[in-house]
Design an enzyme around this catalytic site. Structure first.
Site, PDB file in Angstrom:
ATOM      1  N   GLY A 187       7.226  -3.073   5.517  1.00  0.00           N
ATOM      2  CA  GLY A 187       6.533  -1.958   5.542  1.00  0.00           C
ATOM      3  C   GLY A 187       4.924  -3.192   4.021  1.00  0.00           C
ATOM      4  O   GLY A 187       6.099  -4.252   3.946  1.00  0.00           O
ATOM      5  N   GLN A 211      -1.352  -4.238  -1.764  1.00  0.00           N
ATOM      6  CA  GLN A 211      -1.295  -6.101  -1.941  1.00  0.00           C
ATOM      7  C   GLN A 211      -1.922  -6.969  -1.230  1.00  0.00           C
ATOM      8  O   GLN A 211      -1.552  -7.938  -1.249  1.00  0.00           O
ATOM      9  CB  GLN A 211       0.442  -5.332  -1.117  1.00  0.00           C
ATOM     10  CG  GLN A 211       1.643  -5.197  -1.785  1.00  0.00           C
ATOM     11  CD  GLN A 211       2.384  -4.759  -1.394  1.00  0.00           C
ATOM     12  OE1 GLN A 211       3.130  -4.019  -0.264  1.00  0.00           O
ATOM     13  NE2 GLN A 211       3.779  -5.583  -0.811  1.00  0.00           N
ATOM     14  N   CYS A 254      10.651  -6.662  -1.964  1.00  0.00           N
ATOM     15  CA  CYS A 254       9.130  -6.372  -1.996  1.00  0.00           C
ATOM     16  C   CYS A 254       8.475  -8.847  -1.788  1.00  0.00           C
ATOM     17  O   CYS A 254       8.673  -8.859  -2.211  1.00  0.00           O
ATOM     18  CB  CYS A 254       8.457  -6.315  -3.549  1.00  0.00           C
ATOM     19  SG  CYS A 254       6.671  -5.877  -3.337  1.00  0.00           S
ATOM     20  N   LEU A 255       7.596  -7.951  -0.954  1.00  0.00           N
ATOM     21  CA  LEU A 255       6.501  -9.038   0.117  1.00  0.00           C
ATOM     22  C   LEU A 255       5.868  -9.647  -1.410  1.00  0.00           C
ATOM     23  O   LEU A 255       5.150 -11.102  -1.468  1.00  0.00           O
ATOM     24  CB  LEU A 255       5.975  -8.371   0.904  1.00  0.00           C
ATOM     25  CG  LEU A 255       6.373  -8.216   2.237  1.00  0.00           C
ATOM     26  CD1 LEU A 255       5.516  -7.808   3.290  1.00  0.00           C
ATOM     27  CD2 LEU A 255       7.269  -9.067   2.418  1.00  0.00           C
ATOM     28  N   HIS A 312       8.831   3.697  -2.103  1.00  0.00           N
ATOM     29  CA  HIS A 312       8.020   2.193  -2.666  1.00  0.00           C
ATOM     30  C   HIS A 312       6.399   1.527  -2.663  1.00  0.00           C
ATOM     31  O   HIS A 312       6.111   1.412  -2.302  1.00  0.00           O
ATOM     32  CB  HIS A 312       8.867   0.938  -2.087  1.00  0.00           C
ATOM     33  CG  HIS A 312       8.594  -0.275  -1.966  1.00  0.00           C
ATOM     34  ND1 HIS A 312       9.391  -1.178  -2.843  1.00  0.00           N
ATOM     35  CD2 HIS A 312       7.835  -1.441  -2.237  1.00  0.00           C
ATOM     36  CE1 HIS A 312       9.454  -2.527  -2.992  1.00  0.00           C
ATOM     37  NE2 HIS A 312       7.778  -2.508  -2.376  1.00  0.00           N
ATOM     38  N   GLU A 313       6.508   2.065  -0.967  1.00  0.00           N
ATOM     39  CA  GLU A 313       4.285   1.930  -0.359  1.00  0.00           C
ATOM     40  C   GLU A 313       4.524   2.946  -1.742  1.00  0.00           C
ATOM     41  O   GLU A 313       2.553   2.472  -2.049  1.00  0.00           O
ATOM     42  CB  GLU A 313       4.484   2.227   0.719  1.00  0.00           C
ATOM     43  CG  GLU A 313       5.380   0.767   1.641  1.00  0.00           C
ATOM     44  CD  GLU A 313       5.015  -0.752   1.188  1.00  0.00           C
ATOM     45  OE1 GLU A 313       4.302  -0.904   0.409  1.00  0.00           O
ATOM     46  OE2 GLU A 313       6.215  -1.563   1.841  1.00  0.00           O
ATOM     47  N   HIS A 331       3.089   1.419  -4.754  1.00  0.00           N
ATOM     48  CA  HIS A 331       2.354   0.459  -4.999  1.00  0.00           C
ATOM     49  C   HIS A 331       0.909   1.323  -5.329  1.00  0.00           C
ATOM     50  O   HIS A 331       0.084   0.280  -5.695  1.00  0.00           O
ATOM     51  CB  HIS A 331       2.441  -0.541  -3.794  1.00  0.00           C
ATOM     52  CG  HIS A 331       3.291  -1.387  -2.778  1.00  0.00           C
ATOM     53  ND1 HIS A 331       3.229  -2.611  -5.036  1.00  0.00           N
ATOM     54  CD2 HIS A 331       4.085  -1.696  -2.465  1.00  0.00           C
ATOM     55  CE1 HIS A 331       4.191  -3.916  -4.565  1.00  0.00           C
ATOM     56  NE2 HIS A 331       4.320  -2.982  -3.184  1.00  0.00           N
TER      57      HIS A 331
HETATM   58  O1  K1U Z   1       6.360  -3.217   0.027  1.00  0.00           O
HETATM   59  C1  K1U Z   1       6.423  -4.301   0.149  1.00  0.00           C
HETATM   60  O2  K1U Z   1       6.321  -5.511  -0.521  1.00  0.00           O
HETATM   61  C2  K1U Z   1       7.329  -4.370   1.516  1.00  0.00           C
HETATM   62  C3  K1U Z   1       9.314  -4.376   1.663  1.00  0.00           C
HETATM   63  C4  K1U Z   1       9.413  -3.147   1.514  1.00  0.00           C
HETATM   64  C5  K1U Z   1      10.993  -2.461   1.324  1.00  0.00           C
HETATM   65  C6  K1U Z   1      11.981  -3.885   1.780  1.00  0.00           C
HETATM   66  C7  K1U Z   1      12.801  -2.915   1.230  1.00  0.00           C
HETATM   67  C8  K1U Z   1      13.642  -1.387   0.325  1.00  0.00           C
HETATM   68  C9  K1U Z   1      12.502  -0.894  -0.027  1.00  0.00           C
HETATM   69  C10 K1U Z   1      10.517  -1.484   0.511  1.00  0.00           C
HETATM   70  C11 K1U Z   1       9.667  -5.010   2.596  1.00  0.00           C
HETATM   71  O3  K1U Z   1       9.555  -5.057   3.195  1.00  0.00           O
HETATM   72  S1  K1U Z   1      10.317  -6.012   1.121  1.00  0.00           S
HETATM   73  C12 K1U Z   1      11.540  -7.482   2.668  1.00  0.00           C
HETATM   74  C13 K1U Z   1      12.419  -6.829   3.451  1.00  0.00           C
HETATM   75  O4  K1U Z   1      11.637  -6.610   5.299  1.00  0.00           O
HETATM   76  C14 K1U Z   1      13.446  -6.049   3.238  1.00  0.00           C
HETATM   77  C15 K1U Z   1      13.890  -5.960   2.205  1.00  0.00           C
HETATM   78  C16 K1U Z   1      15.055  -5.903   2.070  1.00  0.00           C
HETATM   79  C17 K1U Z   1      15.684  -4.593   2.780  1.00  0.00           C
HETATM   80  C18 K1U Z   1      15.162  -4.326   4.154  1.00  0.00           C
HETATM   81  C19 K1U Z   1      13.671  -5.465   4.329  1.00  0.00           C
HETATM   82 ZN    ZN Z   2       6.167  -4.219  -2.511  1.00  0.00          ZN
END
Ligand code: K1U
Ligand code: ZN
Length: 169
Positions: free
Chosen positions: A46, A51, A92-93, A134-135, A138
């Protein structure tokens, strides 16, 4: 293809509250295309416009294994949340390398505009529901580490600042 740069915690621009999109036009279509490129390049599931330092209510998500099923949510609003919630591991990225548990609703319904400017309601559960929450945080200027204890959050801040200083060298 345009990969945008992702703001890193604790950048104060991540705290800005996003404004509603006034018109779903060519500028928003380009922003969405660039956000998808950025999300796929970073291997995220996401990305919120906040971001990439754009403070408008735009989200892209793709939880598919094949990375070919993007969901675009413009001006998203939660219209229903499940009574049950659980602790879920999140990343989170904008906070690379940090993973921790956050309590989230198990399921949500979200009303949003799509890229054609049409209203749609998405019924989400499991990882999609977690990612939407989560998004949407943000867009409200909230990063997931704000749910953690002050001790953990301060340790993460220190670690991120150190990594950013080293990257700048
Ligand atoms: O918003 C962001 O920073 C993107 C984030 C989204 C997210 C991941 C996990 C749970 C809730 C929201 C990411 O993509 S983090 C990297 C990722 O691919 C990931 C990390 C943990 C679990 C699954 C994917
Ligand atoms: Zn995030």
């Amino acid at each position: 293809m345009a990969v945008l740069s992702i703001l890193c915690y604790p950048d104060p621009r991540l705290e800005k509250i996003a404004k509603p999109v006034a018109a779903v036009d060519a500028r928003i279509a380009q922003l969405v295309a660039d956000m998808k490129d950025t999300m796929y390049d970073a291997k995220g599931i996401g990305l919120a416009a906040t971001q990439v330092d754009v403070h408008e209510r735009v989200i892209v998500i793709d939880i598919s294994e094949e990375r070919d099923d993007p969901l675009v949510l413009i001006n998203p609003e939660l219209v229903w949340t499940s009574p049950a919630s659980h602790l879920n591991e999140e990343g989170c990225l904008s906070v690379p390398g940090i993973y921790d548990g956050v309590q989230r609703f198990d399921a949500v319904h979200v009303r949003a505009l799509d890229l054609d400017g049409k209203v749609r309601v998405v019924e989400a559960e499991a990882l999609l529901a977690v990612c939407i929450q989560h998004e949407m945080d943000h867009l409200q200027g909230k990063v997931f580490v704000e749910y953690l204890s002050p001790l953990k959050r301060n340790r993460i801040k220190t670690k991120m600042r150190k990594a950013q200083r080293e990257d700048a060298r």
